[in-house]
Each structure stands twice: as C-alpha cells, then as structure tokens.
Design a protein around this motif. Structure first.
Motif, PDB file in Angstrom:
ATOM      1  N   ASP A   1      -6.655   2.862   7.361  1.00  9.84           N
ATOM      2  CA  ASP A   1      -5.499   2.421   8.029  1.00  9.84           C
ATOM      3  C   ASP A   1      -4.359   2.433   7.161  1.00  9.84           C
ATOM      4  OD1 ASP A   1      -7.257   3.246  10.408  1.00  9.84           O
ATOM      5  OD2 ASP A   1      -7.468   1.124  10.905  1.00  9.84           O
ATOM      6  N   ASP A   2      -4.610   1.698   6.073  1.00  5.50           N
ATOM      7  CA  ASP A   2      -3.559   1.235   5.309  1.00  5.50           C
ATOM      8  C   ASP A   2      -3.371   2.010   4.104  1.00  5.50           C
ATOM      9  OD1 ASP A   2      -5.394   0.639   3.617  1.00  5.50           O
ATOM     10  OD2 ASP A   2      -4.660  -1.692   3.497  1.00  5.50           O
TER      11      ASP A   2
ATOM     12  N   CYS B   1       0.769  -1.594   0.230  1.00  5.74           N
ATOM     13  CA  CYS B   1      -0.505   0.157  -0.505  1.00  5.74           C
ATOM     14  C   CYS B   1       1.045   1.196   0.132  1.00  5.74           C
ATOM     15  CB  CYS B   1      -1.139  -0.319   1.165  1.00  5.74           C
ATOM     16  SG  CYS B   1      -0.117  -0.407   3.051  1.00  5.74           S
TER      17      CYS B   1
ATOM     18  N   ASP C   1      -8.492  -3.723  -4.348  1.00 10.03           N
ATOM     19  CA  ASP C   1      -7.755  -2.365  -4.848  1.00 10.03           C
ATOM     20  C   ASP C   1      -6.845  -2.091  -6.442  1.00 10.03           C
ATOM     21  OD1 ASP C   1      -8.438  -2.403  -1.375  1.00 10.03           O
ATOM     22  OD2 ASP C   1      -6.071  -3.530  -1.548  1.00 10.03           O
TER      23      ASP C   1
END
Length: 577
Positions: A238-239, A19, A292
C-alpha cells in the motif's frame, strides 16, 4: 553497468523513512514467463475471409503475445490443434520479411503452407537471446472449416516471432549476478514480456532466481542458494514498496551473504524502479533490522572508467601521444625508444603496456609504470593485438593482468608475480577454426571477451578453473550476416554494447548489443573504409581511425568530425582499459 560492492555495504544502516511508488500499475499476480498470464480472457478472432497463407501469417505475428497461454495465436488454430501445439520452450525470432506459401490438397479443403524465414536468434528457456543466423522452413496444415474460414490444424512445436512484433511485446532487462570473487555485480541481459508492465517486478525476480544464463553461467555466480523461491507473489504494498518475500533460505545464512542477496535483488529491480524494495525471508526482514532498501543505499560505485584526467592516448610513428593536446607522453614510450606498434593504458592510468617493434621484425610486449621505463615480458611473436587490461582486484589497486593475442592465434594473459610480468596461455580452443584473431578486448568487469576472428564478431565468457587456468567458453557469433569484415572492436560500456569497425563501405562502424540482438549503424559520412581501429568508453566520444586519420562522434546519428590531435593516417587511438 557493473557495480563494485564497497565495504560499507556490509554495515547496517538505519531503516529508511518514507516511500516511493514504482512508475507502473498496481501489481497483479506474477506472470508465468513461459506461458503468459494464467487468467483466461476473450480474444478477438482472425478477420473473416483470410486465405490459408494469411492465416499462417497472422498466427506468426500473434505469437509474440504470450499472455493467457498464447491465446491470441491459438485463435488461428482448430480446436484439436490447440491441444497439440506445444508452445513451451524456446522462442525463435525471425526477420520481418518472412513468406508463407500455400499448396492445395484434398479437394481444396486443406492447404499445406510452408513458412520460410531468416532466423535471427532464439530466446532460450532462461529468456536470454542467443544470436543465430540460419534460414528456417516450417510446414503447417490449414483446413477450411464448416463456416468457410481457414484454421491451422497442425503447427510444429515451438514459437516463431517476427523481430518487430517481438520488440513490441518484450523488453531487455539486466539481471545481476557476481563475478567469481563476489566483488563485482555483473549484468546478464535477459528479455521479459512487458505486458502488463505492472507484472515486470515479478518476472525480473523469477529470472534472477533461475540463475545466470547459459552464455555466462560458467563465468558468473549467484549469492542466492538454489531452491530459493518467492513465498508470496512479488507485489506492491500500500505504501508503494515492491515486496519480495523469499522462502527456502538456509537458516544459518550469514549476514554477509544476505547483503549480497539484497544487492542482486535491488540492482536487478533498479531497471524499473528507484523506489523502495522490501526484502523478506518468510515474512520478516531478510537482513535483521533492515527491511526496506533503495538502490542508492547499497553503497556501490560504478565500474572503474577512465576519469576526466585521462583523456586517452594515441600511437603514431612509433611514439605514444596524449589525445588531450597531442603532446608525446613522458618516458621511452613517448620518445620513440620502444618503436611502439600499439599500446594500452590501465583504467586507473598508472600503467602502460606497449607492443614494441624489434629490429628483426618481430614484436615484444613491455609493461611498466606510465611515464617510466617498462620491463620486457618473456613473450615474442611476429604480431600482437592491442593489449587489454583486466580490472583491478580492488578499488584503488593497479591492474595486475593484461591480455593480448600473439600471431593471430594464441590468446595470452600476462600477470605480475614476484618474478615480474609472466605470460601464460589462455585456452581459446572454442575460437579455433574461426579464422585469424585480429582484435580482442576484455569487458570492463573482466567476465567476457569480445573478439574479431576471420572478420567476424564473437563474444565469450572468461572462465577460471579451481587450479587457476583460464579459458574462453560459451563463444557465440554476433550478427553473422551483417558483420562480415570486422577489423576492430571495443566495449562501449561495462558488459552491454560493443562498437565495431569494419572494412564494409556501407557500414564502417556499428554498435552491437552483447547478445547480438541489436545492430545500429553509425552515420558513415566522412569515413573511408576500412576503419582500422575503434575505441569507446562510457560517456566518451567514439574514436575511429581510417586511411585519413582519426575521427570521433558522440552520437550514432552524428557526422564524424576530425579528432583534433590526430598525428598521422596510421594512428591508433585508445582509452584506458
């Protein structure tokens, strides 16, 4: 830049590992683009002792900040005026040198203040800038309060913002939609508030879901169905991934369409991040098995631009020469058999369109393979503008369409059929009355045209009907006050910036944004007005022609240098396209 979707885009790829955080702060709740942030915060009051005209000036300058329902500007209003001032809707951008003139009434306790300014354009409800040049005048009432301070008791509806303050609080962002064939991603330039920067992803997604702006809505389309909206706030996980969670997508939406939606979202957010964009439908991956996405993963390529092997051409003395070494090209166009007046090479370099002089003084259009004999088109006129090529239907294919303007009034598209190259008129009625058309260039994605008519610069959308007829619509003039004697125009990039040549000694060459907001002058040193032609392309020097020959520069601040292979003062240089 325009993006061509490769067939590989339709194939599923493995879920990305790793990420990357976006280069902004932690994302808050998304901003309301029209009204600013929803939360209320304390706002500094105007300095004490300001006169009524200065209160109006402060009000105008503070109106650039839309946060908290224009709280900074509302501090200049009385309590009752805050409840009646309608700040929603369009934003009028004015020149910085506006004036505020007061006139006392009612025992010197009230003033009527007149705001006079030069309008530069309007930021419409879609956050697209529409250039306009009109003097405006607005009347405001200002009352002296019990503490002796002046406050505005009445302001007309709408927001007026000086251009410098506007640029401080807004930034341009390209939002991507598709051409009619759903093969090309095309940028639609918008302006979004940049404070806080961490809220920019949410604002961009909102603009995307609103659809194309009025300037191009008849030329572009979205793969995202109407009614689709964020189910949850666009946030940073959060990532570090940007999370876009949609709702109201049809359950039967095919995967092909979902991939197009992904391309629009990720390309639009690419202006602010190279990191991961997590795209969901009701909390699950929009594309099954692929949650993603990165921009680099879309398997897209930039809009076809001239390769390094195509240095550009030059027409001089009836012949076509290479800008690489000044040698004539092969074939009749290079030998002078066609007595070329002007010409255009297709983006891939395989075709050449030549406007040829006839013995009787008229001109004809010839189109054919580069370096070979070209067929004459059943189209004759006293004059024709330099041809401009439409993009090819698919990567690797030659272009099948070229445009020109005959006798400075009729826009014509010439496309290839089984019977050869055939000319058909383009509906350019929205340009009627603007003066003789002396130059016209198609954008590199084929969705817009830039036009010089009557010495002024215009842009319009290319609209194709279901029956196949083509028209130029949503025509708007750019920088009407500054550009009054334009001679030539070209696209510097896909669909964002134009380079314009003029006969104006103080501004022989300028760069103008496609929405007309920005105008930058090239250094005039070494040029002699008028500049008779210009050409530009991505990552290429701009080349212009004046009475002494060809000149080039790679930067807007650099002095123009002679082009090494200029053939004569009447030469015309051009890159493929």
């Amino acid at each position: 830049m325009r993006l061509r979707l490769a067939l590989a885009l339709l194939a599923f790829v493995a879920v990305l590992a790793g990420c990357s955080a976006i280069p902004t702060e932690t994302l808050p709740q998304p901003a309301n683009i029209g009204s600013g942030q929803d939360s209320q915060v304390s706002v500094a009051q105007p300095p004490a002792g300001l006169s009524a005209p200065d209160i109006v000036r402060g009000f105008v300058n503070s109106s650039a900040d839309s946060s908290n329902f224009y709280a900074a500007a509302q501090a200049y209003l009385t309590g009752s005026a805050r409840s009646t001032w309608n700040y929603r809707g369009s934003i009028t951008v004015i020149a910085d040198n506006f004036s505020t003139i007061g006139e006392f009434t009612k025992d010197n306790k009230q003033e009527t203040v007149t705001l006079r300014a030069q309008e530069l354009g309007v930021l419409d409800g879609n956050n697209a800038f529409q250039a306009d040049s009109t003097p405006i005048e607005r009347t405001l009432r200002v009352n002296q309060q019990s503490d002796g301070q002046w406050r505005i008791s009445y302001s007309p509806d709408g927001v007026v913002v000086p251009i410098t303050m506007f640029q401080q609080y807004y930034r341009p962002v390209p939002v991507y939609f598709f051409d009619p064939g759903f093969s090309e991603l095309v940028p639609d330039l918008r302006w979004a508030t940049n404070d806080p920067a961490s809220g920019m992803p949410a604002r961009i997604v909102d603009l995307l879901l609103d659809g194309p702006s009025s300037a191009v809505q008849s030329a572009l389309q979205s793969a995202i169905p109407g009614g689709v909206m964020p189910k949850t706030n666009v946030t940073e996980a959060d990532d570090g991934a940007i999370v876009v969670n949609l709702e109201n997508l049809p359950s039967e939406e095919p995967n092909h369409t979902k991939m197009l939606i992904v391309a629009q979202i990720v390309s639009s957010l690419h202006a602010i991040t190279d990191g991961v964009v997590r795209i969901q439908d009701e909390g699950v991956a929009l594309v099954p098995g692929h949650l993603d996405w990165r921009y680099s993963e879309l398997a897209v390529s930039s809009v076809p631009s001239p390769s390094a092997n195509l240095p550009g051409l030059e027409v001089a003395r009836g012949r076509v020469f290479s800008l690489k070494d000044g040698s004539p090209i092969s074939g009749p166009a290079g030998t002078g058999s066609y007595d070329a007046v002007t010409a255009a090479q297709s983006v891939d370099g395989t075709e050449l369109a030549v406007v040829a002089q006839r013995a009787d003084g008229s001109v004809e259009l010839r189109v054919g393979k580069f370096g070979s004999a070209a067929d004459g088109v059943d189209l004759s006129a006293h004059t024709m503008t330099r041809p401009t090529w439409a993009p090819a239907d698919a990567t690797g294919d030659p272009s099948r369409e070229v445009w020109t303007v005959t006798d400075q009034q009729q826009v014509v598209r010439v496309d290839t059929t089984l019977a050869g190259w055939q000319a058909t008129p383009v509906d350019s009625s929205e340009l009627a009355g603007d003066g003789p058309i002396t130059d016209l260039r198609l954008s590199r994605d084929g969705t817009r045209v830039a036009v010089i008519a009557g010495g002024h610069l215009y842009v319009g959308a290319v609209v194709t009907s279901e029956q196949g007829s083509v028209a130029i619509k949503q025509v708007s003039e750019l920088q009407a006050d500054a550009i009054t004697s334009a001679t030539s125009v070209d696209w510097l990039d896909q669909n964002d910036d134009l380079v314009v040549g003029t006969s104006q000694p103080r501004m022989p060459v300028a760069r103008v944004s496609v929405d007309g907001f920005k105008l930058e002058q090239y250094a005039p040193a070494n040029l002699t007005a008028p500049v008779t032609s210009v050409t530009g392309a991505p990552n290429r020097p701009v080349i212009v022609a004046d009475a002494t020959g060809l000149w080039q520069t790679s930067d807007i601040t650099e002095v123009w240098q002679p082009q090494a292979h200029s053939q004569s003062p009447d030469a015309i240089a051009f890159y493929p396209g």
